[in-house]
Design an enzyme around this catalytic site. Structure first.
Site, PDB file in Angstrom:
ATOM      1  N   TYR A   3       0.823  -1.206   0.000  1.00 14.91           N
ATOM      2  CA  TYR A   3       0.000   0.000   0.000  1.00 14.91           C
ATOM      3  C   TYR A   3       0.859   1.259   0.000  1.00 14.91           C
ATOM      4  O   TYR A   3       0.445   2.297  -0.529  1.00 14.91           O
ATOM      5  CB  TYR A   3      -0.970  -0.009   1.178  1.00 14.91           C
ATOM      6  N   ASP A  53      -4.903  -3.801   2.554  1.00 10.43           N
ATOM      7  CA  ASP A  53      -3.823  -2.845   2.304  1.00 10.43           C
ATOM      8  C   ASP A  53      -3.402  -2.802   0.836  1.00 10.43           C
ATOM      9  O   ASP A  53      -3.292  -1.723   0.244  1.00 10.43           O
ATOM     10  CB  ASP A  53      -2.602  -3.191   3.161  1.00 10.43           C
ATOM     11  N   HIS A  97     -10.064  -6.482   8.008  1.00  8.89           N
ATOM     12  CA  HIS A  97      -8.890  -5.768   7.510  1.00  8.89           C
ATOM     13  C   HIS A  97      -7.911  -6.722   6.834  1.00  8.89           C
ATOM     14  O   HIS A  97      -7.266  -6.379   5.843  1.00  8.89           O
ATOM     15  CB  HIS A  97      -8.196  -5.016   8.645  1.00  8.89           C
ATOM     16  N   TYR A 101      -6.699 -11.030  10.911  1.00  6.13           N
ATOM     17  CA  TYR A 101      -7.347 -10.224  11.947  1.00  6.13           C
ATOM     18  C   TYR A 101      -8.853 -10.493  11.898  1.00  6.13           C
ATOM     19  O   TYR A 101      -9.634  -9.697  11.382  1.00  6.13           O
ATOM     20  CB  TYR A 101      -7.053  -8.736  11.743  1.00  6.13           C
ATOM     21  N   ASP A 108      -8.016   2.324   8.642  1.00  2.80           N
ATOM     22  CA  ASP A 108      -6.999   2.311   7.588  1.00  2.80           C
ATOM     23  C   ASP A 108      -7.508   1.660   6.298  1.00  2.80           C
ATOM     24  O   ASP A 108      -7.264   2.143   5.194  1.00  2.80           O
ATOM     25  CB  ASP A 108      -5.762   1.519   8.031  1.00  2.80           C
ATOM     26  N   ARG A 180      -3.130   8.714  12.255  1.00  2.00           N
ATOM     27  CA  ARG A 180      -3.032   8.292  10.846  1.00  2.00           C
ATOM     28  C   ARG A 180      -4.219   7.437  10.422  1.00  2.00           C
ATOM     29  O   ARG A 180      -4.676   7.537   9.282  1.00  2.00           O
ATOM     30  CB  ARG A 180      -1.716   7.560  10.571  1.00  2.00           C
ATOM     31  N   GLY A 183      -6.759   9.786   9.647  1.00  3.40           N
ATOM     32  CA  GLY A 183      -6.393  10.447   8.391  1.00  3.40           C
ATOM     33  C   GLY A 183      -6.748   9.613   7.176  1.00  3.40           C
ATOM     34  O   GLY A 183      -7.298  10.112   6.191  1.00  3.40           O
ATOM     35  N   TRP A 184      -6.432   8.309   7.231  1.00  5.25           N
ATOM     36  CA  TRP A 184      -6.835   7.418   6.138  1.00  5.25           C
ATOM     37  C   TRP A 184      -8.343   7.497   5.929  1.00  5.25           C
ATOM     38  O   TRP A 184      -8.831   7.539   4.790  1.00  5.25           O
ATOM     39  CB  TRP A 184      -6.461   5.974   6.449  1.00  5.25           C
ATOM     40  N   SER A 307      -1.772  -5.587  18.243  1.00  2.57           N
ATOM     41  CA  SER A 307      -1.025  -5.182  19.434  1.00  2.57           C
ATOM     42  C   SER A 307      -2.015  -5.086  20.584  1.00  2.57           C
ATOM     43  O   SER A 307      -3.175  -5.485  20.457  1.00  2.57           O
ATOM     44  CB  SER A 307      -0.382  -3.812  19.199  1.00  2.57           C
TER      45      SER A 307
END
Length: 340
Positions: A3, A53, A97, A101, A108, A180, A183-184, A307
């Site tokens: 990506y 991605d 995603h 996951y 994102d 971020r 933002g995406w 995480s």
């Protein structure tokens, strides 16, 4: 394929469209041609990994198809469209995603997937109402599960199965707002609107999401710098380890400037905010190395919900010089800035 590559290819496309300088087009085309065979087969691509991605390269395949008429680019794009069609989904129809996951939707992934999905629909399947509804549903699910009702900011993602270590037991939401990811998401909304049938009900829904999210981001602007913190959740603004992050800030500037240009956002309210943030990025994140060479600084390397999704994780990730996830959006913002 990655990506990051797709993000930078779009930057080259925007600069070429703005300048007509063939150097940028040649560089874009060469980069894309390195990823596909002469018949349009994707090289070094795992068709069973199902990650949103890498679909980010889809718009560049379509761009080159429209500019050259070469069927190999449409073939490559069609492979990615089929990947979307086959993507695992949660019980509400939200695309995972990534196959690793389970049941997780991240902000994102909407930028990686939905502008391409919408462009494909516009070009080849515009009468398919279920496709437009599907795109809208992806945004709707995130609005329902991760938007903070008080601040209006959206958290990084949610787990539909509520089994992730970070998942809220009621909503499945991740705990924090990462700049971020948001933002995406904001860029996904403003870019998807380029392709949606104007005036239809879903266009107005998505425009409403964009306006609401933009207002929340504007309210979260750091008053001193005019830019935005890595972790935007109110309780961590200014906390030890937190910092003004360049990639998310560039994404917000791009979204604000484009939103103003297209009439989605009031010019008087958003243009001064975008200009101040852009000035901060130019003054603090673009570093003159001499001889016409510049570095881009202040971009966090990664942010993953693979995480604990806690504050300690986000601030532990190192920053990376000349990260394409920051350079690309800064170029987007710069092209919009030059269009003022």
């Amino acid at each position: 394929m990655s990506y990051e590559h797709g993000v930078m290819e779009r930057a080259l496309q925007m600069v070429y469209n703005a300048t007509g300088n063939d150097t940028y087009y040649t560089y874009l085309k060469t980069g894309v041609d390195n990823l596909i065979s002469p018949t349009g087969a994707l090289l070094d691509y795992n068709l069973t990994y199902y990650t949103l991605d890498d679909i980010r390269l889809g718009p560049e395949f379509l761009y080159l198809y429209l500019n050259t008429g070469q069927i190999k680019y449409k073939t490559a794009a069609e492979t990615l469209r089929l990947q979307i069609q086959s993507q695992p989904r949660n019980e509400e129809g939200g695309m995972w995603h990534r196959s690793t996951y389970r049941n997780q939707m991240w902000l994102d992934g909407q930028y990686m997937t939905l502008p391409f999905y919408a462009q494909w629909m516009q070009l080849f399947d515009a009468k398919n109402g279920s496709g437009w509804a599907d795109i809208t549903q992806q945004f709707l699910l995130l609005e329902e599960h991760v938007r903070n009702e008080t601040t209006g900011l959206l958290k990084h993602g949610y787990d539909g199965g509520k089994s992730a270590v970070w998942a809220d037991p009621v909503t499945g939401s991740a705990p924090l707002v990462w700049d971020r990811a948001l933002g995406w998401y904001l860029m996904a909304l403003v870019d998807v609107l380029d392709y949606f049938p104007c005036g239809c009900a879903n266009f107005e829904v998505l425009k409403g999401y964009f306006v609401r999210a933009a207002a929340a981001v504007k309210a979260a602007t750091d008053p001193e710098t005019g830019a935005w913190w890595l972790v935007m959740s109110q309780e961590y603004v200014g906390a030890p380890g937190n910092y003004i992050e360049s990639s998310g800030s560039a994404m917000f500037v791009y979204a604000f400037l484009k939103g103003v240009r297209l009439g989605y956002l009031p010019r008087a309210e958003y243009l001064p905010v975008a200009k101040k943030a852009y000035g901060y990025l130019v003054g603090n994140c673009v570093v003159d190395k001499g001889n016409g060479v510049y570095d881009w600084e202040g971009t966090v390397q990664v942010g993953s919900l693979g995480s604990k999704g806690d504050y300690a994780y986000y601030i532990s990730v190192p920053k990376r010089t000349n990260d394409l996830k920051g350079i690309g959006p800064f170029i987007y913002a710069s092209v919009e800035f030059e269009m003022l």
